[in-house]
Design an enzyme around this catalytic site. Structure first.
Site, PDB file in Angstrom:
ATOM      1  N   ASN A  71     -13.578  -0.143  -2.090  1.00  9.71           N
ATOM      2  CA  ASN A  71     -14.424  -1.318  -1.918  1.00  9.71           C
ATOM      3  C   ASN A  71     -15.891  -1.064  -2.204  1.00  9.71           C
ATOM      4  OD1 ASN A  71     -13.677   0.204   0.541  1.00  9.71           O
ATOM      5  ND2 ASN A  71     -15.342  -0.955   1.452  1.00  9.71           N
TER       6      ASN A  71
ATOM      7  N   GLN B 294      -8.571  -4.561  -2.355  1.00  8.51           N
ATOM      8  CA  GLN B 294      -9.507  -4.771  -3.458  1.00  8.51           C
ATOM      9  C   GLN B 294      -8.811  -4.747  -4.823  1.00  8.51           C
ATOM     10  OE1 GLN B 294     -12.756  -5.412  -3.351  1.00  8.51           O
ATOM     11  NE2 GLN B 294     -13.130  -5.140  -1.162  1.00  8.51           N
TER      12      GLN B 294
ATOM     13  N   SER C 264      -5.245  -8.491   1.506  1.00  6.38           N
ATOM     14  CA  SER C 264      -6.143  -9.301   2.327  1.00  6.38           C
ATOM     15  C   SER C 264      -6.474 -10.585   1.573  1.00  6.38           C
ATOM     16  CB  SER C 264      -7.410  -8.500   2.628  1.00  6.38           C
ATOM     17  OG  SER C 264      -8.327  -9.308   3.307  1.00  6.38           O
ATOM     18  N   GLY C 265      -6.211 -11.730   2.198  1.00 12.36           N
ATOM     19  CA  GLY C 265      -6.374 -13.017   1.518  1.00 12.36           C
ATOM     20  C   GLY C 265      -7.763 -13.256   0.967  1.00 12.36           C
ATOM     21  N   HIS C 266      -8.764 -13.007   1.817  1.00 18.19           N
ATOM     22  CA  HIS C 266     -10.124 -13.406   1.410  1.00 18.19           C
ATOM     23  C   HIS C 266     -10.734 -12.492   0.371  1.00 18.19           C
ATOM     24  CE1 HIS C 266     -12.372 -10.539   4.177  1.00 18.19           C
ATOM     25  NE2 HIS C 266     -11.117 -10.402   4.550  1.00 18.19           N
TER      26      HIS C 266
ATOM     27  N   THR D 244       4.356 -17.666  15.182  1.00 11.27           N
ATOM     28  CA  THR D 244       4.383 -18.583  14.057  1.00 11.27           C
ATOM     29  C   THR D 244       3.092 -18.495  13.262  1.00 11.27           C
ATOM     30  OG1 THR D 244       5.754 -20.037  15.384  1.00 11.27           O
ATOM     31  CG2 THR D 244       4.731 -21.002  13.424  1.00 11.27           C
TER      32      THR D 244
ATOM     33  N   CYS E   3     -30.276   1.578   6.521  1.00 10.16           N
ATOM     34  CA  CYS E   3     -31.535   1.531   7.259  1.00 10.16           C
ATOM     35  C   CYS E   3     -31.501   0.477   8.350  1.00 10.16           C
ATOM     36  CB  CYS E   3     -32.664   1.256   6.282  1.00 10.16           C
ATOM     37  SG  CYS E   3     -34.270   1.089   7.007  1.00 10.16           S
TER      38      CYS E   3
HETATM   39  C1  LIG Z   1     -10.448  -1.765   0.728  1.00 10.20           C
HETATM   40  C2  LIG Z   1     -10.422  -2.706   1.891  1.00 10.20           C
HETATM   41  N1  LIG Z   1      -9.479  -2.592   2.807  1.00 10.20           N
HETATM   42  C3  LIG Z   1      -9.402  -3.427   3.852  1.00 10.20           C
HETATM   43  C4  LIG Z   1     -10.313  -4.435   4.051  1.00 10.20           C
HETATM   44  C5  LIG Z   1     -10.216  -5.260   5.292  1.00 10.20           C
HETATM   45  O1  LIG Z   1      -9.655  -6.466   5.080  1.00 10.20           O
HETATM   46  P1  LIG Z   1      -9.554  -7.488   6.298  1.00 10.20           P
HETATM   47  O2  LIG Z   1     -10.949  -7.785   6.711  1.00 10.20           O
HETATM   48  O3  LIG Z   1      -8.845  -8.654   5.741  1.00 10.20           O
HETATM   49  O4  LIG Z   1      -8.808  -6.769   7.379  1.00 10.20           O
HETATM   50  C6  LIG Z   1     -11.314  -4.599   3.109  1.00 10.20           C
HETATM   51  C7  LIG Z   1     -12.324  -5.651   3.261  1.00 10.20           C
HETATM   52  O5  LIG Z   1     -13.122  -5.700   4.156  1.00 10.20           O
HETATM   53  C8  LIG Z   1     -11.376  -3.720   2.020  1.00 10.20           C
HETATM   54  O6  LIG Z   1     -12.354  -3.838   1.106  1.00 10.20           O
END
Ligand SMILES: Cc1ncc(COP(=O)(O)O)c(C=O)c1O
Lengths: 305, 101
Positions: A55, A83, A103-105, A143, A229
């Site tokens: 990430n 990612q 991860s959806g978002h 659910t 920082c």
């Molecule tokens: C490589 C990676 N793994 C896991 C996550 C965590 O995903 P979530 O916040 O949906 O648990 C993220 C994002 O924050 C990610 O970039």
């Protein structure tokens, strides 16, 4: 060791429960060394977990090779693909992936939903994450929200449909961006392998300009810095440290994302704003001044605080 | 992080950025911090025969508030005696800039 906190924290938890975990280093380019992985297997190894795409620096791990090594040894392979899904082609069968986290978002889907792929053959038996009515093959009772599930599915479908065009476009934009930056600014370094990466995640170190200070000069841009920082610690990113990036350079890094909705003009404008800001801040930087005068900044015995 | 107006002003329009010419007389230079910690500040003052600071310049590698406080300090130093300058303690800077503590 460049895994996301969600995996690291889980490992800590497992260690507290009596499991032993081996943490593997990465090479300077951020990629795992397969020989190191081979040597790390023991008779007791149950599972290997290696993220698909990092990430912070966007590098892609050699999933297929890792999967093959695991399968030969009858060890389960989990990959955190948060990612990667929707950005690079993934095939759990070809890559011998037994468990894959989504991860959806992170793929333009809704927040609040993700998915775990669990292989049936060879069967991976999981203890229930949530007990209850036995939904999701008993592994995660309760659910789920249909709206979120549909959203995740739709996000996957859209990503699949757009993937090849989208990644070509992003690759082109990333190339434009880097070219402009590198032509105009000396001493800018790309962190992580330059080829084995998704194009939409660029982590650059702008020598002698502190990352937080730089972010403040480009207020119109939404980027993140590898230095910390503003957080409680003064430590720069552990990911960059794992690559062997010096602390000094780690403090000068910015993570720049290019995505589905980024326009070409925005990429060009971002590059221009960053160039102006870096030049201005270098003019104000005592380290830049010293470097220009031929002083090796790393040779100075700084009093750390 | 939300910076206050004064920090932003000093960050965006820093006063007295630069260095005195090498070899210029009556100039004192201080260099503090460490690149590995993310901030380095170079502060220079020019002092006349009466012990008054007539000019000050800075260069800073650091976050926005590090740059802003360097700028502010150069402003505060000018026209002060060395003794007075000494008493411009960090507390005063923090009060002026509302730095996070
Ligand atoms: C490589 C990676 N793994 C896991 C996550 C965590 O995903 P979530 O916040 O949906 O648990 C993220 C994002 O924050 C990610 O970039």
């Amino acid at each position: 060791m460049t895994e996301h906190k969600c995996v690291l924290d889980t490992c800590r938890h497992l260690e507290q429960k009596g499991f032993s975990v081996t943490y593997l280093p990465v090479q300077k380019n951020g990629i795992i060394d397969l020989e190191t992985l081979k040597e790390a297997f023991t008779d007791e190894t149950l599972l290997v977990s290696i993220m698909a795409v990092n990430n912070e620096i966007g590098v892609i791990q050699p999933l297929r090779e890792i999967g093959a090594l695991c399968r030969e040894r009858n060890v389960f392979f989990h990959t955190d693909a948060a990612q990667a899904v929707g950005k690079i082609p993934l095939d759990v069968n070809e890559m011998n992936i037994d468990l894959l986290s989504i991860s959806g978002h992170k793929m333009y889907g809704p927040m609040g939903i993700g998915a775990l792929y669990v292989r049936r053959k060879p069967r991976v038996r999981l203890t229930a994450q949530i007990n209850g009515g036995g939904q999701e093959r008993g592994m995660r009772s309760g659910t789920l929200s249909p709206a979120l599930c549909v959203g995740l599915g739709e996000a996957c479908a859209l990503s699949q449909e757009k993937m090849s065009q989208e990644s070509a476009r992003i690759r082109y934009y990333a190339h434009l961006f880097c070219k402009k930056i590198m032509e105009e600014l000396p001493e800018v370094y790309l962190n992580g392998d330059s080829d084995k990466r998704i194009p939409g995640n660029l982590n650059l170190s702008f020598a002698h300009v502190e990352g937080e200070g730089l972010m403040m000069a480009i207020k119109n841009l939404c980027v993140s810095s590898g230095s910390a920082c503003t957080s409680a610690s003064l430590e720069p990113s552990y990911v960059l440290r794992a690559l062997g990036v010096s602390e000094e350079l780690a403090h000068t890094s910015l993570r720049i994302g290019i995505g589905r909705f980024t326009k070409k003009e925005e990429v060009e404008s971002a590059a221009a704003q960053i160039i102006t800001a870096v030049n201005k801040l270098r003019d104000m930087s005592p380290l830049w001044e010293m470097a220009q005068a031929g002083v090796d900044v790393s040779s100075i015995d700084w009093a750390s605080h | 992080m939300a910076y206050n107006k004064k920090v932003i002003d000093h960050y965006e329009n820093p006063r007295n950025v630069g260095s005195f010419e090498n070899g210029e007389k009556n100039v004192g230079t201080g260099l503090v911090g460490a690149p590995s910690c993310g901030d380095v500040m170079k502060l220079q003052i020019k002092v006349n025969s009466q012990g008054l600071i007539t000019d000050a310049k800075f260069k800073t590698f650091g976050c926005g508030s590090a740059i802003a406080s360097s700028s502010l300090v150069t402003e505060k130093f000018k026209g002060k005696t060395l003794k007075e300058a000494e008493s411009i303690a960090i507390v005063i800077l923090q009060a002026n800039l509302n730095c996070p503590r």
